[in-house]
Design a protein around this motif. Structure first.
Motif, PDB file in Angstrom:
ATOM      1  N   LEU A  52       0.803  -1.225   0.000  1.00  0.00           N
ATOM      2  CA  LEU A  52       0.000   0.000   0.000  1.00  0.00           C
ATOM      3  C   LEU A  52       0.834   1.274   0.000  1.00  0.00           C
ATOM      4  CD1 LEU A  52      -2.989  -0.801   2.369  1.00  0.00           C
ATOM      5  CD2 LEU A  52      -2.940  -0.705  -0.119  1.00  0.00           C
ATOM      6  N   LEU A  53       2.132   1.143  -0.092  1.00  0.00           N
ATOM      7  CA  LEU A  53       2.987   2.319  -0.120  1.00  0.00           C
ATOM      8  C   LEU A  53       3.109   2.801  -1.571  1.00  0.00           C
ATOM      9  CD1 LEU A  53       4.484   4.179   1.754  1.00  0.00           C
ATOM     10  CD2 LEU A  53       6.510   2.760   1.487  1.00  0.00           C
ATOM     11  N   THR A  54       1.958   3.282  -2.077  1.00  0.00           N
ATOM     12  CA  THR A  54       1.871   3.749  -3.461  1.00  0.00           C
ATOM     13  C   THR A  54       1.212   5.121  -3.483  1.00  0.00           C
ATOM     14  OG1 THR A  54      -0.321   2.792  -3.823  1.00  0.00           O
ATOM     15  CG2 THR A  54       1.581   1.366  -4.280  1.00  0.00           C
ATOM     16  N   PRO A  55       1.473   5.898  -4.529  1.00  0.00           N
ATOM     17  CA  PRO A  55       0.812   7.210  -4.620  1.00  0.00           C
ATOM     18  C   PRO A  55      -0.711   7.100  -4.638  1.00  0.00           C
ATOM     19  CG  PRO A  55       2.620   7.094  -6.187  1.00  0.00           C
ATOM     20  CD  PRO A  55       2.439   5.714  -5.608  1.00  0.00           C
ATOM     21  N   GLU A  56      -1.261   6.122  -5.373  1.00  0.00           N
ATOM     22  CA  GLU A  56      -2.720   6.009  -5.437  1.00  0.00           C
ATOM     23  C   GLU A  56      -3.327   5.641  -4.089  1.00  0.00           C
ATOM     24  OE1 GLU A  56      -1.119   2.280  -7.599  1.00  0.00           O
ATOM     25  OE2 GLU A  56      -0.668   4.409  -7.594  1.00  0.00           O
ATOM     26  N   ALA A  57      -2.661   4.799  -3.308  1.00  0.00           N
ATOM     27  CA  ALA A  57      -3.177   4.431  -1.985  1.00  0.00           C
ATOM     28  C   ALA A  57      -3.117   5.625  -1.035  1.00  0.00           C
ATOM     29  CB  ALA A  57      -2.383   3.256  -1.412  1.00  0.00           C
ATOM     30  N   PHE A  58      -2.064   6.442  -1.156  1.00  0.00           N
ATOM     31  CA  PHE A  58      -1.945   7.615  -0.285  1.00  0.00           C
ATOM     32  C   PHE A  58      -2.953   8.695  -0.672  1.00  0.00           C
ATOM     33  CE2 PHE A  58      -0.158  11.753   0.882  1.00  0.00           C
ATOM     34  CZ  PHE A  58      -0.094  11.585   2.255  1.00  0.00           C
ATOM     35  N   ILE A  59      -3.080   8.977  -1.964  1.00  0.00           N
ATOM     36  CA  ILE A  59      -3.996  10.032  -2.406  1.00  0.00           C
ATOM     37  C   ILE A  59      -5.437   9.650  -2.103  1.00  0.00           C
ATOM     38  CG2 ILE A  59      -4.873  11.288  -4.419  1.00  0.00           C
ATOM     39  CD1 ILE A  59      -1.981  10.987  -5.588  1.00  0.00           C
ATOM     40  N   ALA A  60      -5.828   8.418  -2.438  1.00  0.00           N
ATOM     41  CA  ALA A  60      -7.200   7.970  -2.153  1.00  0.00           C
ATOM     42  C   ALA A  60      -7.452   7.970  -0.649  1.00  0.00           C
ATOM     43  CB  ALA A  60      -7.446   6.581  -2.739  1.00  0.00           C
ATOM     44  N   GLY A  61      -6.482   7.550   0.137  1.00  0.00           N
ATOM     45  CA  GLY A  61      -6.630   7.551   1.595  1.00  0.00           C
ATOM     46  C   GLY A  61      -6.769   8.957   2.159  1.00  0.00           C
ATOM     47  N   THR A  62      -6.046   9.911   1.585  1.00  0.00           N
ATOM     48  CA  THR A  62      -6.151  11.296   2.033  1.00  0.00           C
ATOM     49  C   THR A  62      -7.542  11.849   1.730  1.00  0.00           C
ATOM     50  OG1 THR A  62      -3.780  11.651   1.752  1.00  0.00           O
ATOM     51  CG2 THR A  62      -5.174  13.615   1.815  1.00  0.00           C
ATOM     52  N   LEU A  63      -8.047  11.598   0.534  1.00  0.00           N
ATOM     53  CA  LEU A  63      -9.387  12.070   0.180  1.00  0.00           C
ATOM     54  C   LEU A  63     -10.444  11.387   1.038  1.00  0.00           C
ATOM     55  CD1 LEU A  63      -9.087  12.246  -3.703  1.00  0.00           C
ATOM     56  CD2 LEU A  63      -8.945  14.119  -2.058  1.00  0.00           C
ATOM     57  N   TRP A  64     -10.281  10.106   1.297  1.00  0.00           N
ATOM     58  CA  TRP A  64     -11.214   9.383   2.165  1.00  0.00           C
ATOM     59  C   TRP A  64     -11.182   9.990   3.563  1.00  0.00           C
ATOM     60  CZ3 TRP A  64     -14.997   6.315   0.827  1.00  0.00           C
ATOM     61  CH2 TRP A  64     -15.649   5.579   1.817  1.00  0.00           C
ATOM     62  N   GLY A  65      -9.987  10.334   4.049  1.00  0.00           N
ATOM     63  CA  GLY A  65      -9.860  10.966   5.363  1.00  0.00           C
ATOM     64  C   GLY A  65     -10.551  12.320   5.416  1.00  0.00           C
ATOM     65  N   MET A  66     -10.464  13.088   4.331  1.00  0.00           N
ATOM     66  CA  MET A  66     -11.155  14.377   4.274  1.00  0.00           C
ATOM     67  C   MET A  66     -12.665  14.171   4.364  1.00  0.00           C
ATOM     68  SD  MET A  66      -8.883  16.125   1.229  1.00  0.00           S
ATOM     69  CE  MET A  66     -10.109  17.366   0.833  1.00  0.00           C
ATOM     70  N   ALA A  67     -13.181  13.200   3.612  1.00  0.00           N
ATOM     71  CA  ALA A  67     -14.625  12.931   3.627  1.00  0.00           C
ATOM     72  C   ALA A  67     -15.064  12.471   5.015  1.00  0.00           C
ATOM     73  CB  ALA A  67     -14.972  11.877   2.573  1.00  0.00           C
ATOM     74  N   ALA A  68     -14.279  11.613   5.643  1.00  0.00           N
ATOM     75  CA  ALA A  68     -14.619  11.118   6.977  1.00  0.00           C
ATOM     76  C   ALA A  68     -14.594  12.235   8.010  1.00  0.00           C
ATOM     77  CB  ALA A  68     -13.658   9.996   7.378  1.00  0.00           C
ATOM     78  N   GLU A  69     -13.632  13.139   7.900  1.00  0.00           N
ATOM     79  CA  GLU A  69     -13.544  14.262   8.836  1.00  0.00           C
ATOM     80  C   GLU A  69     -14.758  15.185   8.690  1.00  0.00           C
ATOM     81  OE1 GLU A  69     -10.386  17.753  10.174  1.00  0.00           O
ATOM     82  OE2 GLU A  69      -9.832  16.367   8.577  1.00  0.00           O
ATOM     83  N   LEU A  70     -15.186  15.439   7.452  1.00  0.00           N
ATOM     84  CA  LEU A  70     -16.384  16.252   7.222  1.00  0.00           C
ATOM     85  C   LEU A  70     -17.623  15.562   7.778  1.00  0.00           C
ATOM     86  CD1 LEU A  70     -15.649  17.490   3.603  1.00  0.00           C
ATOM     87  CD2 LEU A  70     -15.716  18.892   5.681  1.00  0.00           C
ATOM     88  N   TYR A  71     -17.688  14.242   7.621  1.00  0.00           N
ATOM     89  CA  TYR A  71     -18.847  13.499   8.119  1.00  0.00           C
ATOM     90  C   TYR A  71     -18.919  13.550   9.647  1.00  0.00           C
ATOM     91  CZ  TYR A  71     -22.339   9.853   8.678  1.00  0.00           C
ATOM     92  OH  TYR A  71     -23.475   9.167   9.017  1.00  0.00           O
ATOM     93  N   GLU A  72     -17.777  13.453  10.304  1.00  0.00           N
ATOM     94  CA  GLU A  72     -17.751  13.553  11.768  1.00  0.00           C
ATOM     95  C   GLU A  72     -18.284  14.912  12.231  1.00  0.00           C
ATOM     96  OE1 GLU A  72     -13.956  12.543  13.506  1.00  0.00           O
ATOM     97  OE2 GLU A  72     -13.783  10.766  12.220  1.00  0.00           O
ATOM     98  N   MET A  73     -17.919  15.978  11.519  1.00  0.00           N
ATOM     99  CA  MET A  73     -18.431  17.307  11.865  1.00  0.00           C
ATOM    100  C   MET A  73     -19.937  17.378  11.615  1.00  0.00           C
ATOM    101  SD  MET A  73     -15.540  20.074  10.742  1.00  0.00           S
ATOM    102  CE  MET A  73     -15.000  19.360   9.202  1.00  0.00           C
ATOM    103  N   PHE A  74     -20.392  16.787  10.530  1.00  0.00           N
ATOM    104  CA  PHE A  74     -21.818  16.767  10.193  1.00  0.00           C
ATOM    105  C   PHE A  74     -22.627  16.088  11.299  1.00  0.00           C
ATOM    106  CE2 PHE A  74     -25.245  14.157   8.309  1.00  0.00           C
ATOM    107  CZ  PHE A  74     -26.088  15.159   7.852  1.00  0.00           C
ATOM    108  N   LEU A  75     -22.109  14.987  11.821  1.00  0.00           N
ATOM    109  CA  LEU A  75     -22.829  14.254  12.869  1.00  0.00           C
ATOM    110  C   LEU A  75     -22.987  15.071  14.145  1.00  0.00           C
ATOM    111  CD1 LEU A  75     -21.356  10.657  12.496  1.00  0.00           C
ATOM    112  CD2 LEU A  75     -23.603  11.493  11.750  1.00  0.00           C
TER     113      LEU A  75
END
Length: 148
Positions: A52-75
């Motif tokens: 998983l030490l690939t650019p696509e795994a890091f970029i997708a994980g970063t975007l997923w983290g952004m979405a999850a952080e926004l969802y936590e605030m929404f809740l």
């Protein structure tokens, strides 16, 4: 490098889509600047492995983290029944992977205004209403959404 930032942005978008489609990406906590409740928090990356030490795994994980952080605030926000998530800004306008992640994380329809410069557009609509030139119904008819 010789490529412009715009070209790199498209490369990152393609890598993010590839990471999302694979379903295998890093778990990135995007609290790089802390949170409002705890400014001392730091970001971190979990699940690092050789595969998983690939650019696509890091970029997708970063975007997923952004979405999850926004969802936590929404809740944490008081709200009733919400039918759709309205998104705006170039981060989501130009990034199909982030829009897809928001749709999955929030588990609801995602809408994006058809017009750009959403803040300026909203300020103009608000000014029209405040000046008595339009009512809420007329203002609401000015807002259109593009298909995502």
């Amino acid at each position: 490098g010789t490529e412009s930032p715009a070209e790199q942005y498209e490369v990152m978008n393609a890598l993010a889509v590839k990471g999302l489609e694979s379903g295998r990406y890093l778990h990135v906590h995007t609290t790089f600047c802390g949170t409002r409740n705890d400014p001392s928090l730091c970001g971190r990356v979990d699940g690092i492995s050789e595969e998983l030490l690939t650019p696509e795994a890091f970029i997708a994980g970063t975007l997923w983290g952004m979405a999850a952080e926004l969802y936590e605030m929404f809740l944490k926000m008081p709200h009733g029944h919400v039918e759709a998530l309205v998104i705006s800004g170039n981060a989501v306008r130009k990034n199909t992977a982030l829009r897809q992640m928001l749709k999955e994380v929030f588990d609801m329809e995602v809408r994006m205004p058809a017009h750009k410069e959403e803040a300026a557009f909203g300020a103009a609509l608000f000014s029209s209403m405040a000046a008595g030139c339009a009512d809420r119904i007329a203002i609401s008819e000015c807002i259109c959404y593009s298909d995502i």
